[in-house]
Structures are given as structure tokens and as C-alpha cells.
Design an enzyme around this catalytic site. Structure first.
Site, PDB file in Angstrom:
ATOM      1  N   PRO A   2       0.837  -1.206   0.000  1.00 28.64           N
ATOM      2  CA  PRO A   2       0.000   0.000   0.000  1.00 28.64           C
ATOM      3  C   PRO A   2       0.869   1.251   0.000  1.00 28.64           C
ATOM      4  O   PRO A   2       1.839   1.357   0.758  1.00 28.64           O
ATOM      5  CB  PRO A   2      -0.789  -0.127   1.302  1.00 28.64           C
ATOM      6  N   GLU A   3       0.551   2.197  -0.875  1.00 30.31           N
ATOM      7  CA  GLU A   3       1.263   3.454  -0.947  1.00 30.31           C
ATOM      8  C   GLU A   3       0.414   4.540  -0.298  1.00 30.31           C
ATOM      9  O   GLU A   3      -0.625   4.253   0.297  1.00 30.31           O
ATOM     10  CB  GLU A   3       1.610   3.772  -2.403  1.00 30.31           C
ATOM     11  N   HIS A  92      -5.190 -15.714   8.818  1.00 30.03           N
ATOM     12  CA  HIS A  92      -4.098 -14.741   8.884  1.00 30.03           C
ATOM     13  C   HIS A  92      -4.480 -13.471   9.646  1.00 30.03           C
ATOM     14  O   HIS A  92      -3.875 -12.426   9.443  1.00 30.03           O
ATOM     15  CB  HIS A  92      -3.586 -14.369   7.491  1.00 30.03           C
ATOM     16  N   ARG A 111       1.235 -11.905   4.385  1.00 36.94           N
ATOM     17  CA  ARG A 111       2.693 -11.975   4.259  1.00 36.94           C
ATOM     18  C   ARG A 111       3.415 -11.823   5.596  1.00 36.94           C
ATOM     19  O   ARG A 111       4.609 -12.108   5.697  1.00 36.94           O
ATOM     20  CB  ARG A 111       3.168 -10.891   3.286  1.00 36.94           C
ATOM     21  N   ARG A 153      22.091  13.749  -6.185  1.00 40.02           N
ATOM     22  CA  ARG A 153      21.603  12.404  -6.448  1.00 40.02           C
ATOM     23  C   ARG A 153      21.760  12.097  -7.936  1.00 40.02           C
ATOM     24  O   ARG A 153      20.987  12.570  -8.768  1.00 40.02           O
ATOM     25  CB  ARG A 153      20.141  12.272  -6.016  1.00 40.02           C
TER      26      ARG A 153
END
Length: 289
Positions: A2-3, A92, A111, A153
Site C-alpha cells: 500500500p502506498e 491470517h 505476508r 543524487r
């Protein structure tokens, strides 16, 4: 994983569902989810606390259980659901917060990479939270500030934007989409982006994230919000997950490569750059993010 749009959607849903409710009991079936304090102390600290508010910083959820803050990171596939206590447990399900309203706030994680820390104000936050860059919608984040962060960078801009110390909350999906919208190739060296392109990039990041939040995020894999709803932004994606399909803007074939180990999608026509090392750009079959 998830972002920002997905975590923000989860935050908003949970704030509607459980703000003001009281935790009357906590059950932990997978101790390693709890990073700090011990499981016993975690249960003791949380029990009897009111969920006063739910905030977000980057991809972290912040539950205000004054005087404590519950810092929750969903990682790859963590999910919160609010359900009646009588509802059978889904497989889970690792942490259950029993609420005074007769419901459960349940944390499920196939996970098992998610983490929780329950902290007093003077206790150290997780290192990832302490080093986060500015929020994408922070008014103090300007093209000038972004340029100063990128000037040393030399790596590909895609990889640099995934660094949470530059801008908080960005991940694979939305970096690909923002780079497409701004017309910047993912392998362009970050320090070569001038003021105009950086201004366009920052505007594109905000545009993509704003639309994704409105759509409830992108359900690429197993993402759901606190109501169990899937996101809808995946139907608006221009490049991510569209390898081999026609670009919606120019008709060219969307290609995929890897940047810093991450599947990266782009349009070779709309996101042109100078000479691209062939060893760095090798279109490959779609195998997931």
C-alpha cells in the site's frame, strides 16, 4: 505494498469507523507483529484506551491512544477491518482489538511483514518514520526544495523518488504514473532535472496522488480499506501494469524495465531522454510489481 493513497484511504475509513471507541481487550496471535514494547506490555498499554484520532505520516498509520501512539506499518499486505465481534475470524488475522461498541478492529496480514509499535511521546519512533521527507502536499515542498534534495543524487529519478527521505509515501505505482504525466524517463539522472521539469514533476505527483485518493487507491493485489472495499484508481493507470498495451496519449507500446530491482513502466515516446544504456533498459514480460 500500500502506498500513500491506499494508506490515506484506510486512515479515513478507520477514522469514520472507530474514532471515539474504547479498546477493552487485545489479542495477539503472531508476536513478531509487535515490535515494541513486549506483547504483554503492548496489551496492557492499549487496553482501556480511547481511539482519539487516526493520523498518517508517509505510509505509517498513527493511532492516537493518549498518552500512547500506535505506529502501524502495513508493509506488503497488511489490512485492517472493523467487524462485529461475532464474525468468524479470517485466516491470517494476527491482532484483534476488542472495542466497547461490540465490534473488533482486526489486523490481517498474509505476508506477515507488518509492524506495530505502541509508544509514549519520549520513546523512540521507528527509524523509517524519523527519516521521512516532506509530505507530497506539504506547502513547504517547493520545486526549489526538491531541486536542493536532488542536486547530489546522480541515480535514476525513479529510484531516488522511491527513497522515502526525499518525499514521504511514494511507491512504485505512483512514481511510474507521475513520471509518465510529467514526461520524464524513469532512468533520467535525478540531478539533471532542471527547474521547469521539477515543477512539472511535483505538480504531476500531487495530481496523481490526489486523484488516487479520490478513487480510494489502487487495488492491484489484495488491498482493501477498513470497510472491506477495493480501490478504483487502477482503471485510470496510464503505464503501470500495462506492458505491451498502447499508450493512451501517443499509441506507442508501453514498455517495462527494472530500476533498482523494481518493475518500472514507461512510454518510450512520451518519456524520451538521451542515450539510454541498453543494459539498463531491457523490456521484460509482465510479472507483477
Amino acid at each position: 505494498m500500500p502506498e500513500l493513497p491506499e494508506v490515506e484511504t484506510v486512515r479515513r475509513g478507520l477514522a469514520e469507523l472507530v474514532s471515539g471507541d474504547v479498546i477493552v481487550d487485545v489479542q495477539v496471535s503472531l508476536p513478531r507483529i509487535i515490535r515494541y514494547p513486549s506483547v504483554a506490555d503492548f496489551v496492557d498499554r492499549a487496553t482501556g484506551r480511547t481511539i482519539r484520532a487516526i493520523g498518517r505520516r508517509g505510509k505509517y498509520l498513527l493511532f492516537d491512544l493518549a498518552p500512547y501512539t500506535l505506529v502501524s506499518h502495513l508493509r506488503m499486505e497488511g489490512q485492517y477491518r472493523v467487524v462485529p465481534t461475532s464474525e468468524p475470524l479470517a485466516l491470517h488475522t494476527h491482532v484483534i482489538f476488542r472495542l466497547a461498541s461490540g465490534r473488533d478492529l482486526r489486523y490481517r496480514d498474509v505476508r506477515q511483514f507488518g509492524t506495530m509499535d505502541l509508544l509514549l511521546p519520549d520513546e523512540s519512533r521507528p527509524s523509517g518514520l524519523q527519516t521521512l521527507g516532506p509530505e507530497p502536499f506539504d506547502s513547504n515542498l517547493t520545486p526549489t526544495l526538491l531541486r536542493s534534495s536532488l542536486q547530489r543524487r546522480t541515480g535514476p529519478v525513479k529510484a531516488v523518488l522511491l527513497d522515502q527521505t526525499i518525499i514521504a509515501g511514494l511507491g512504485n505505482i505512483y512514481v511510474d504514473e507521475a513520471l509518465f504525466l510529467s514526461g520524464i524517463h524513469p532512468l533520467e539522472p535525478a540531478n539533471r532535472l532542471g527547474p521547469k521539469r521539477l515543477a512539472r514533476l511535483l505538480s504531476s505527483i500531487r495530481d496523481v496522488l490526489g486523484r488516487a485518493i479520490e478513487a480510494g487507491g489502487s487495488s492491484i493485489r489484495t488491498y482493501q480499506d477498513g470497510y472491506g472495499r477495493h480501490g478504483g484508481f487502477q482503471i485510470q493507470l496510464n503505464v503501470y501494469g500495462r506492458t505491451g498495451e498502447a499508450c493512451r496519449q501517443c499509441g506507442s507500446e508501453i514498455q517495462r524495465t527494472r530500476v533498482s530491482g523494481r518493475g518500472t513502466h514507461y512510454c518510450p515516446q512520451c518519456q524520451r531522454r538521451g542515450r539510454i544504456p541498453r543494459t539498463r533498459v531491457q523490456p521484460e514480460r509482465e510479472v507483477g510489481g
